[in-house]
Scaffold this active site. Structure first.
Site, PDB file in Angstrom:
ATOM      1  N   THR A 122      88.714 -43.024  15.240  1.00  0.00           N
ATOM      2  CA  THR A 122      89.984 -42.410  14.858  1.00  0.00           C
ATOM      3  C   THR A 122      91.077 -42.941  15.776  1.00  0.00           C
ATOM      4  OG1 THR A 122      88.821 -40.484  14.082  1.00  0.00           O
ATOM      5  CG2 THR A 122      91.156 -40.195  14.586  1.00  0.00           C
ATOM      6  N   GLY A 260      85.925 -26.311  17.775  1.00  0.00           N
ATOM      7  CA  GLY A 260      85.626 -27.188  18.906  1.00  0.00           C
ATOM      8  C   GLY A 260      85.175 -28.526  18.381  1.00  0.00           C
ATOM      9  N   CYS A 263      86.354 -33.767  17.512  1.00  0.00           N
ATOM     10  CA  CYS A 263      87.393 -34.269  16.595  1.00  0.00           C
ATOM     11  C   CYS A 263      88.631 -33.384  16.489  1.00  0.00           C
ATOM     12  CB  CYS A 263      86.786 -34.468  15.214  1.00  0.00           C
ATOM     13  SG  CYS A 263      85.344 -35.527  15.275  1.00  0.00           S
TER      14      CYS A 263
HETATM   15  C1  UGA Z   1      85.242 -32.778  11.528  1.00  0.00           C
HETATM   16  C2  UGA Z   1      85.595 -32.942  10.036  1.00  0.00           C
HETATM   17  O1  UGA Z   1      85.056 -31.856   9.287  1.00  0.00           O
HETATM   18  C3  UGA Z   1      85.037 -34.266   9.504  1.00  0.00           C
HETATM   19  O2  UGA Z   1      85.461 -34.453   8.160  1.00  0.00           O
HETATM   20  C4  UGA Z   1      85.583 -35.409  10.368  1.00  0.00           C
HETATM   21  O3  UGA Z   1      85.083 -36.664   9.973  1.00  0.00           O
HETATM   22  C5  UGA Z   1      85.187 -35.179  11.801  1.00  0.00           C
HETATM   23  O4  UGA Z   1      85.717 -33.915  12.247  1.00  0.00           O
HETATM   24  C6  UGA Z   1      85.750 -36.322  12.611  1.00  0.00           C
HETATM   25  O5  UGA Z   1      86.981 -36.484  12.689  1.00  0.00           O
HETATM   26  O6  UGA Z   1      84.969 -37.169  13.084  1.00  0.00           O
HETATM   27  P1  UGA Z   1      83.043 -31.935  12.857  1.00  0.00           P
HETATM   28  O7  UGA Z   1      83.896 -31.974  14.085  1.00  0.00           O
HETATM   29  O8  UGA Z   1      81.693 -32.537  12.886  1.00  0.00           O
HETATM   30  O9  UGA Z   1      83.814 -32.673  11.639  1.00  0.00           O
HETATM   31  O10 UGA Z   1      82.822 -30.426  12.488  1.00  0.00           O
HETATM   32  P2  UGA Z   1      83.352 -29.359  11.431  1.00  0.00           P
HETATM   33  O11 UGA Z   1      82.234 -28.939  10.568  1.00  0.00           O
HETATM   34  O12 UGA Z   1      84.573 -29.817  10.763  1.00  0.00           O
HETATM   35  O13 UGA Z   1      83.691 -28.138  12.398  1.00  0.00           O
HETATM   36  C7  UGA Z   1      84.670 -28.261  13.430  1.00  0.00           C
HETATM   37  C8  UGA Z   1      84.870 -26.949  14.130  1.00  0.00           C
HETATM   38  O14 UGA Z   1      85.536 -26.031  13.282  1.00  0.00           O
HETATM   39  C9  UGA Z   1      83.576 -26.257  14.574  1.00  0.00           C
HETATM   40  O15 UGA Z   1      83.763 -25.727  15.865  1.00  0.00           O
HETATM   41  C10 UGA Z   1      83.385 -25.154  13.547  1.00  0.00           C
HETATM   42  O16 UGA Z   1      82.672 -24.063  14.034  1.00  0.00           O
HETATM   43  C11 UGA Z   1      84.825 -24.799  13.252  1.00  0.00           C
HETATM   44  N1  UGA Z   1      85.012 -24.178  11.923  1.00  0.00           N
HETATM   45  C12 UGA Z   1      84.800 -24.909  10.796  1.00  0.00           C
HETATM   46  C13 UGA Z   1      85.409 -22.863  11.841  1.00  0.00           C
HETATM   47  O17 UGA Z   1      85.624 -22.170  12.863  1.00  0.00           O
HETATM   48  N2  UGA Z   1      85.607 -22.306  10.596  1.00  0.00           N
HETATM   49  C14 UGA Z   1      85.410 -23.022   9.460  1.00  0.00           C
HETATM   50  O18 UGA Z   1      85.623 -22.448   8.372  1.00  0.00           O
HETATM   51  C15 UGA Z   1      84.992 -24.337   9.563  1.00  0.00           C
END
Ligand code: UGA
Length: 435
Positions: A122, A260, A263
């Site tokens: 990124t 967290g 990303c």
């Molecule tokens: C995120 C994006 O979802 C991916 O599409 C992207 O490619 C990636 O970043 C990146 O830029 O490389 P990721 O960091 O693996 O992916 O995790 P997520 O599933 O998006 O969750 C991120 C955070 O948000 C976690 O801490 C999760 O607990 C939190 N979250 C997610 C919430 O608190 N509520 C939600 O409804 C969804």
């Protein structure tokens, strides 16, 4: 097609492996000899469901190789993916691009036939143009193009996200590069995956805008959760009630302890910093960052309140340390803010995480780690669910109550319906669940 992937971190390793699964011939290169040595022996540096078997299968088929030699990786490669880290620079939050530029300039030494250099890491808007400018000083212009091909992989579901993506975004400034990228992703064209071909700057912005928008949804619902607690509403039903509107969508509306990972926190800060450079105050994204940082800190206060206003000398059992389930990644995990704050308030922390304890041990002090959830609970004054691993969704609450000193459950991910723990005699606190 022969492909070189520079950097075997999360993005490089998953992308390289999946490209080899498509049938391409991939060499992944990394300066970390220990990591490469382990990969050659089939030991993965990260936990990602399905990755080890896919690596094994493609290594056995001769389509996937690991090396520390950039020269070897570049030999005959027509596409070079830059997948090195872009950490937040200390102080200004801007993405640190030194590893990106170093990788590009080192790779240039081995380019002697037309090659497309593609950023997967990124990188802020304008980085592709900067890479092109740097390469122009080193190579003849007909030898290369620079493309942006951001990834949208979620940790824990990365293989699925790569093999069956919602879309692929490709930023190019030449037809020749577009043809090559189209060929790379041909297996997905057959599945009718939408591919957005655009210019490089647009592709770079799409990546940050996507993450910032998802982060905004999370901070939004987290603030709604706070409101729900004050007015006697239930945030989960609010999320369902608004999410059923197709214009809003039901995903990324789970209230919790704040986002967290490697990303969202980094990318939102970097986007604000990029906009600042152009004199543009990106007010919404800036607030998203602030709301999230405050939220992580506020979670400790919530736990203290649930424990009757003080945790001095109390033993707390914490379940889940990683920033989300199905990963061993601890980066910017809410647990890293919550635990020190609880310790400062006098709590004694016992914790369990299915995959994250090895990393957590390096980042947290004075925490007693246990191999199973029930081990944490003996004589505990409260049980706190920080990360929603499936293993914690159906705990034996009678057994838990029998082990604990006080039957207090703080569920920062709302994985329990309020009534269930209460029926087992627990005092239950969730997120955004007003009375
Ligand atoms: C995120 C994006 O979802 C991916 O599409 C992207 O490619 C990636 O970043 C990146 O830029 O490389 P990721 O960091 O693996 O992916 O995790 P997520 O599933 O998006 O969750 C991120 C955070 O948000 C976690 O801490 C999760 O607990 C939190 N979250 C997610 C919430 O608190 N509520 C939600 O409804 C969804």
């Amino acid at each position: 097609m022969k492909i070189a992937v520079i950097g075997t971190g999360y993005v490089g390793l998953v992308s390289g492996t999946c490209f080899s699964e498509f049938g391409h011939e991939v060499t992944c290169v990394d300066k970390d000899a220990k990591k490469i040595d382990a990969l050659e022996r089939g030991i993965m540096p990260i936990y990602e469901p399905g990755l080890d078997s896919m690596v094994g299968r493609n290594v056995d088929a001769g389509r996937l190789k690991f090396t520390t030699s950039l020269q070897e990786a570049m030999e005959g490669a027509r596409a070079v993916f830059i997948a090195v880290g872009t950490p937040s620079r200390r102080g200004d939050g801007h993405a640190d691009l030194q590893y990106v530029f170093a990788a590009v300039e080192e790779a240039a030494a081995y380019i002697n036939d037309y090659t497309v250099v593609i950023t997967k890491s990124t990188v802020p808007v304008g980085t592709g143009a900067e890479i092109k400018a740097r390469l122009t000083t080193l190579l003849s212009p007909d030898l290369f193009d620079v493309a942006s091909n951001p990834e949208f992989l979620r940790e824990g579901a990365a293989i699925e996200d790569f093999m069956r993506p919602d879309r692929v975004v490709v930023g190019v400034d030449s037809d020749k590069a577009q043809v090559l990228l189209r060929e790379l992703y041909r297996p997905l064209f057959l599945n009718e995956t939408p591919v957005v071909f655009t210019n490089r700057e647009t592709a770079e912005v799409i990546k940050y805008a996507a993450n910032a928008f998802l982060a905004t949804k999370i901070s939004f619902i987290n603030e709604m959760a706070d409101l729900c607690e004050l007015v006697g509403a239930d945030v989960q039903q609010v999320a369902r009630g608004i999410g059923l509107d197709n214009r809003i969508g039901s995903k990324f509306l789970h209230a919790g302890p704040g986002f967290g990972g490697s990303c969202f926190p980094k990318d939102t800060r970097a986007l604000v910093s990029t906009a600042d450079q152009y004199g543009l105050p990106l007010r919404i994204v800036r607030s998203v960052v602030e709301v999230n940082e405050e939220r992580k800190r506020a979670m400790a206060d919530k736990i203290i309140k649930a424990c009757g206003g003080s945790v001095q000398g109390k033993k707390l059992a914490l379940l889940g340390l990683t920033f989300k389930p199905n990963t061993d990644d601890m980066r910017e995990s809410p647990s890293l803010d919550i635990i020190p704050a609880l310790q400062k308030a006098g709590a004694v922390i016992h914790a369990h995480d299915p995959k994250g304890m090895e990393e957590a041990e390096k980042l947290l002090s004075n925490v007693t780690f246990h191999d199973d959830p029930y081990g944490t609970m003996k004589d505990a004054d409260a049980l706190v669910i920080v990360t929603e691993w499936n293993q914690f969704r159906a705990l034996d609450l009678d057994r838990a109550k029998g082990l604990m000193k006080e039957a207090v459950l703080v569920d920062l991910r709302n994985i329990y319906a309020k009534a269930a723990p209460e029926n087992h005699g627990f005092r239950y606190t969730g997120i955004g669940r007003g009375e």
